[in-house]
Every structure is written in structure tokens, then in C-alpha cells.
Design an enzyme around this catalytic site. Structure first.
Site, PDB file in Angstrom:
ATOM      1  N   ALA A  19       0.851  -1.312  -0.135  1.00 26.38           N
ATOM      2  CA  ALA A  19       0.075  -0.007  -0.254  1.00 26.38           C
ATOM      3  C   ALA A  19       0.726   1.317  -0.106  1.00 26.38           C
ATOM      4  O   ALA A  19       0.410   2.217  -0.233  1.00 26.38           O
ATOM      5  CB  ALA A  19      -1.074   0.118   1.211  1.00 26.38           C
ATOM      6  N   GLY A  20       2.282   1.377   0.101  1.00 23.67           N
ATOM      7  CA  GLY A  20       3.064   2.385   0.211  1.00 23.67           C
ATOM      8  C   GLY A  20       2.762   3.359   1.199  1.00 23.67           C
ATOM      9  O   GLY A  20       2.686   4.504   1.072  1.00 23.67           O
ATOM     10  N   SER A  22       4.843   3.833   4.101  1.00 27.16           N
ATOM     11  CA  SER A  22       5.855   4.515   4.771  1.00 27.16           C
ATOM     12  C   SER A  22       6.577   5.597   4.173  1.00 27.16           C
ATOM     13  O   SER A  22       7.741   5.388   3.535  1.00 27.16           O
ATOM     14  CB  SER A  22       6.871   3.341   5.165  1.00 27.16           C
ATOM     15  OG  SER A  22       7.652   3.547   6.312  1.00 27.16           O
ATOM     16  N   PHE A  23       6.429   6.871   4.580  1.00 25.32           N
ATOM     17  CA  PHE A  23       6.973   7.770   3.907  1.00 25.32           C
ATOM     18  C   PHE A  23       8.599   7.875   4.606  1.00 25.32           C
ATOM     19  O   PHE A  23       8.600   7.878   5.588  1.00 25.32           O
ATOM     20  CB  PHE A  23       6.265   9.107   4.375  1.00 25.32           C
ATOM     21  CG  PHE A  23       6.897  10.331   3.954  1.00 25.32           C
ATOM     22  CD1 PHE A  23       7.044  10.631   2.533  1.00 25.32           C
ATOM     23  CD2 PHE A  23       7.457  11.383   4.721  1.00 25.32           C
ATOM     24  CE1 PHE A  23       7.603  11.829   2.033  1.00 25.32           C
ATOM     25  CE2 PHE A  23       8.276  12.660   4.280  1.00 25.32           C
ATOM     26  CZ  PHE A  23       8.250  12.566   2.960  1.00 25.32           C
ATOM     27  N   GLY A  24       9.337   7.996   3.765  1.00 26.28           N
ATOM     28  CA  GLY A  24      10.816   7.882   4.125  1.00 26.28           C
ATOM     29  C   GLY A  24      11.367   6.685   3.780  1.00 26.28           C
ATOM     30  O   GLY A  24      12.547   6.547   3.655  1.00 26.28           O
ATOM     31  N   HIS A 137       0.077   3.319  10.711  1.00 24.92           N
ATOM     32  CA  HIS A 137      -0.278   1.882  10.779  1.00 24.92           C
ATOM     33  C   HIS A 137       0.718   1.119  11.632  1.00 24.92           C
ATOM     34  O   HIS A 137       0.210  -0.044  11.968  1.00 24.92           O
ATOM     35  CB  HIS A 137       0.112   1.508   9.247  1.00 24.92           C
ATOM     36  CG  HIS A 137       1.442   1.542   8.695  1.00 24.92           C
ATOM     37  ND1 HIS A 137       2.148   2.788   8.545  1.00 24.92           N
ATOM     38  CD2 HIS A 137       2.248   0.439   8.406  1.00 24.92           C
ATOM     39  CE1 HIS A 137       3.161   2.492   8.089  1.00 24.92           C
ATOM     40  NE2 HIS A 137       3.541   1.238   7.828  1.00 24.92           N
ATOM     41  N   GLU A 174      11.605   3.154  17.794  1.00 23.44           N
ATOM     42  CA  GLU A 174      11.440   2.128  16.843  1.00 23.44           C
ATOM     43  C   GLU A 174      12.082   0.819  16.834  1.00 23.44           C
ATOM     44  O   GLU A 174      12.270   0.065  16.167  1.00 23.44           O
ATOM     45  CB  GLU A 174      12.053   2.789  15.416  1.00 23.44           C
ATOM     46  CG  GLU A 174      11.282   4.118  14.901  1.00 23.44           C
ATOM     47  CD  GLU A 174       9.984   3.814  14.234  1.00 23.44           C
ATOM     48  OE1 GLU A 174      10.150   3.055  13.225  1.00 23.44           O
ATOM     49  OE2 GLU A 174       9.169   4.567  14.330  1.00 23.44           O
ATOM     50  N   ARG A 214      12.560   9.093  13.074  1.00 25.63           N
ATOM     51  CA  ARG A 214      11.697   8.363  13.939  1.00 25.63           C
ATOM     52  C   ARG A 214      12.097   8.065  15.196  1.00 25.63           C
ATOM     53  O   ARG A 214      11.204   7.662  16.173  1.00 25.63           O
ATOM     54  CB  ARG A 214      11.388   6.981  13.040  1.00 25.63           C
ATOM     55  CG  ARG A 214      11.015   7.448  11.839  1.00 25.63           C
ATOM     56  CD  ARG A 214      10.596   5.754  10.991  1.00 25.63           C
ATOM     57  NE  ARG A 214      10.319   6.020   9.518  1.00 25.63           N
ATOM     58  CZ  ARG A 214       9.870   5.071   8.800  1.00 25.63           C
ATOM     59  NH1 ARG A 214       9.545   3.767   9.459  1.00 25.63           N
ATOM     60  NH2 ARG A 214       9.704   5.196   7.700  1.00 25.63           N
ATOM     61  N   HIS A 250      15.992   4.036   9.418  1.00 26.12           N
ATOM     62  CA  HIS A 250      16.573   3.381  10.557  1.00 26.12           C
ATOM     63  C   HIS A 250      18.006   3.048  10.651  1.00 26.12           C
ATOM     64  O   HIS A 250      18.502   2.898   9.469  1.00 26.12           O
ATOM     65  CB  HIS A 250      15.591   1.952  10.832  1.00 26.12           C
ATOM     66  CG  HIS A 250      14.480   1.968  10.748  1.00 26.12           C
ATOM     67  ND1 HIS A 250      13.489   0.997  10.441  1.00 26.12           N
ATOM     68  CD2 HIS A 250      13.642   2.822  11.733  1.00 26.12           C
ATOM     69  CE1 HIS A 250      12.256   1.452  10.916  1.00 26.12           C
ATOM     70  NE2 HIS A 250      12.193   2.441  11.784  1.00 26.12           N
ATOM     71  N   CYS A 370      15.513  -6.464   9.049  1.00 26.31           N
ATOM     72  CA  CYS A 370      14.190  -6.074   9.562  1.00 26.31           C
ATOM     73  C   CYS A 370      13.241  -7.183  10.147  1.00 26.31           C
ATOM     74  O   CYS A 370      12.351  -7.271  10.707  1.00 26.31           O
ATOM     75  CB  CYS A 370      13.403  -5.375   8.333  1.00 26.31           C
ATOM     76  SG  CYS A 370      14.280  -3.651   8.035  1.00 26.31           S
TER      77      CYS A 370
END
Length: 447
Positions: A19-20, A22-24, A137, A174, A214, A250, A370
Site C-alpha cells: 500500500a506504500g 511508509s513515507f521515508g 499503521h 522504533e 523516527r 532506521h 528487519c
């Protein structure tokens, strides 16, 4: 007593989609609206877990979260039956709806920060779920993450669980994606490195301009206090704001550590030399390897596109430190050449590279690092943890059958509004909690 680093990988959830959100995160945005394969993604993840298990590593599994998050939609004013809530949200607020369908909990490096018993004041392993306030989200995850972790590490003699930090950007946290630990051996006291992007209470300090930072210093300091760490075994390092603005959202996209090795890009941090000196001073006289990758060797763009640093750096039983890298590193001539030179160098502590296909995760901006939460445990602590969450031949086969039974082969963004998907997901997760002996960790099981 033996000591190990256990990698707990996130099991990809049934609503894995692009869904795209995550801005950044460059990869997440680039693949927005593409059709995903939840089944393929989950099987890819399980294959990697089994491969590390077969290498002799201690490997665990962390369950996914319930999605779509009907309970979040009800909190936001959508009423009616579950089907009506899904329809109304998808029709009236599609952006919100897509967010509550995200399977982002698969990236368990963001599930929590973990401090092993060798580092903490009370000699217990400490867990604090990340609040993930920067993305809506992901901010839905910490309560369920906490319940799942408590079900996995359910012995108060060995484990201490904390509530996530306040849900506010001043304490944006995070998790392990901005935390690494250096040590001689996993059971020895180590140095915990907390990497932050900005100062929450001092706007005069450096900060990125294009993409958000973040993690705050204040959040990292709070985690260290909760875990009973000391000044002698913590180092706080600011991430270079310029690389955040180039898609390094991150620290684990630009640096990774394992035992006495810190593998990092030369642009990763601010005030690098003084911070490395602090690490060395606190680490003591024992050998410590700082492996710096120069920009002329690997550009920031190549590092982000291939996730060279979002790799797992592990020490298998044979002692040959190994990089677990995505196949994107192998497919990039420059990065592959660098890794070949690194592992063939006589004075390099990193001796091998193993490539894995995790493209379903990579397209959403998450590499091998991740997908796993590192937990350093001794053999008593492992015995005191939930054994049904540890990878074995039997669990691998059982989870593969479970995925084949419950997951869809393809999922487009428009499919998320299908009420049948919610029921499929709940049926799957209810069965999973029985397989992994987690109890009622999901909201629908408590309703």
C-alpha cells in the site's frame, strides 16, 4: 552455561500487501499498489528461518498481528457489523483503511528493544515494545506486540516486560532497528548502542529536512533507564540527518553490529570518531573491529537499494562470522564485489556471505535484518522461554502447512475490503496461537 543469540523472525501475516504507507522508506513508496503474494512472502520468510536453524543457529518465530484491525476502525467511528465497518472504512476513508490492513509487524526489528541479562541491573532479560508513533499503521502494533512477547517469554524468573513508551513523537521509539549490542561473547556484559535521529526537546540540534527522524534521543534514554542499564554500558549516537533524507529511515539500513564487529557506512553517524572512541573506551582492551565502508566503495543509494547493511551479521557454531544478505546485494555488481573483497580479506572478521531471496519483504522496504528480533539468552533462559516458538523441523513443516492452508496466493490492495479476508485471517491466527501455545493474544480472541 552456554550463551546464544536467538533470532526471532516475524512470520508474515495473511494481509501482506503493497500500500506504500511508509513515507521515508524508498522501496515501500516505489512499490505502492503492486500485487503481493502473502503465501509466497510467508514461505520465503520460513525458508530463511529454517536455513539459519540448519546452520546451527538458535532460531525463533514471532507471530503476526491481526489485520484488518477492526478494533482501530471502531475507535475511529466506523460502526456496524464487521463487514459494514470494512465497507464503510474502505469507501469513506481508503487511506485509513489501507493502514489498518498493513502486515508491517513482520519486521520484528521494530517490535521491541531487548537488553540481555548480562547487561541489566537485576540480571533479567528486559523487553520494551516499540511505540512506533511516526507511522499510524505501525502505531497500532505495540499492545499486541507486548502480549505476544509476554506469551513467548513467560517466566518472571528470567524475563521482565515493560509497557511501551508514551504514544507521543517526543518519545518516538522504533525498537531494535535503532539499537545494537557489541560484546566479546553473547553471555558477557556488552555495550548497547542506541542510535537516534533527533533531539525531541532541542530544536537547535541537527535534524533531517526531507524525511522524518523516527527515533528520539529521549526515547532511547528512557529505554536504557527502564532496562536498568548504566552509563558504562550505553552509547548514544546520532544518525546523520543527511542519510535519513536519502532514505535511511532506521539505523539498521546503514549499520549492523555483532559481537566485537561494527559494520557501518562512513556517512552513517554524526560525530563518528568521538563516538567510536567512546565505544572503544567502554568496550575495554579487548579486540574490537570497526569496519567502515567508504562512499567511494558503496554509495548511499546502492546501500539503500540493496540493503547491504540491513543484513544479518551472525556467528554460527563454527565461529565463521557470516553476513545473511538479500539477493539484491548479489545482483548489484558493485555491492557483490565489495562483499567478495570483504570476506576474502585476511584481516576481516567477516568470513562468509549467504544470499537469501526475501523479495516480497524487500519490495516493502524490509531486508533480512528487519525481519528478525535478536535476543541474547543463556541456556537456562532458553529453557524458560516458550519452546513452541523455537524453530525445529517439526515446527517448520507445521507452519508451512498452515501457510499453504490459510494464505492467499495473490492480494491486490482492492482485495483488502473483502470480508472473507478478515475471517480467513482470524481463522489462521486462532490456529496459530494453538500451534505456538500463545494463548489469547489477539483482540478478536478476547472480544
Amino acid at each position: 552455561m552456554q550463551h546464544f543469540e536467538v533470532n526471532y523472525d516475524g512470520l508474515v501475516g495473511p494481509t501482506h500487501n503493497y500500500a506504500g504507507l511508509s513515507f521515508g522508506n524508498v522501496a515501500s513508496l516505489a512499490n505502492a499498489k503492486a500485487t503481493s503474494s502473502p503465501k509466497h512472502a510467508a514461505l520465503q520468510g520460513l525458508k530463511k528461518m529454517k536455513a539459519l536453524h540448519d546452520m546451527g543457529m538458535k532460531q525463533g518465530v514471532l507471530a503476526p498481528q491481526e489485520r484488518p484491525d477492526i478494533f482501530a476502525l471502531r475507535r475511529l467511528g466506523f460502526h456496524g457489523t464487521d463487514s459494514e465497518v470494512l465497507y464503510r472504512a474502505a469507501t469513506e476513508a481508503p487511506a485509513i483503511f489501507q493502514a489498518v490492513c498493513s502486515a508491517s509487524s513482520m519486521w520484528t526489528a521494530n517490535a521491541a528493544t531487548v537488553s540481555p541479562s548480562a547487561d541489566t541491573a537485576n540480571g533479567k532479560v528486559h523487553f520494551t515494545p516499540a511505540n512506533l508513533t511516526n507511522k499510524f499503521h505501525r502505531s497500532l502494533e505495540p499492545q499486541t506486540s507486548g502480549r505476544i512477547l509476554q506469551a513467548m517469554f513467560n517466566n518472571g524468573r528470567y524475563f521482565e516486560h515493560h509497557t511501551h513508551l508514551p504514544d507521543n513523537e517526543h518519545f518516538g521509539d522504533e525498537g531494535a532497528a535503532n539499537h545494537t549490542r557489541l560484546c566479546r561473547e553473547y553471555g558477557h556484559a556488552g555495550i548497547e548502542l542506541f542510535v537516534f535521529g533527533r533531539y525531541a526537546f532541542d530544536s537547535s540540534k541537527p535534524a533531517p529536512k526531507r524525511f522524518p527522524a523516527r527515533q528520539t534521543l529521549e526515547a532511547s534514554q528512557a529505554i536504557a533507564r527502564l532496562h536498568g542499564l548504566s552509563e558504562d554500558n550505553t552509547v548514544y549516537i546520532q544518525q546523520n540527518p543527511d542519510v535519513i533524507d536519502q532514505g535511511v529511515f532506521h539505523n539498521d539500513v546503514i549499520a549492523v553490529g555483532n559481537q566485537n564487529v561494527l559494520f557501518y557506512h562512513e556517512q552513517a553517524f554524526t560525530d563518528t570518531e568521538s563516538k567510536l572512541a567512546e565505544i572503544q573506551r567502554k568496550f575495554g582492551e579487548h579486540p574490537l573491529h570497526f569496519i567502515k565502508v567508504a562512499t567511494e566503495q558503496v554509495s548511499i543509494q546502492d546501500a539503500v537499494n540493496t540493503y547491504l547493511f540491513n543484513t544479518q551479521l551472525i556467528t554460527p557454531p563454527d565461529g565463521q562470522m557470516t553476513i545473511i544478505a538479500p539477493t539484491e546485494c548479489q545482483e548489484n555488481d558493485n555491492v557483490r564485489s565489495y562483499l567478495e573483497q570483504l570476506t576474502q580479506s585476511a584481516d576481516s572478521p567477516i568470513k562468509r556471505v549467504e544470499y537469501f531471496d526475501v523479495k516480497q519483504s524487500m519490495r516493502n522496504g524490509g531486508g533480512p535484518a528487519c525481519l528478525r528480533l535478536r535476543v541474547a539468552l543463556n541456556d537456562e533462559e532458553i529453557a524458560g522461554a516458550n519452546q513452541n516458538c523455537l524453530m525445529s523441523d517439526g515446527l517448520f513443516n507445521r507452519l508451512n502447512q498452515w501457510v499453504e492452508k490459510h494464505y492467499r496466493d495473490e492480494l491486490a490492495v482492492d482485495d483488502l475490503r473483502d470480508p472473507a479476508l478478515l475471517e480467513e485471517s482470524r481463522t489462521a491466527l486462532d490456529e496459530l496461537t494453538q500451534i505456538m501455545k500463545l494463548g489469547s493474544v489477539y483482540p478478536f480472541q478476547q472480544d
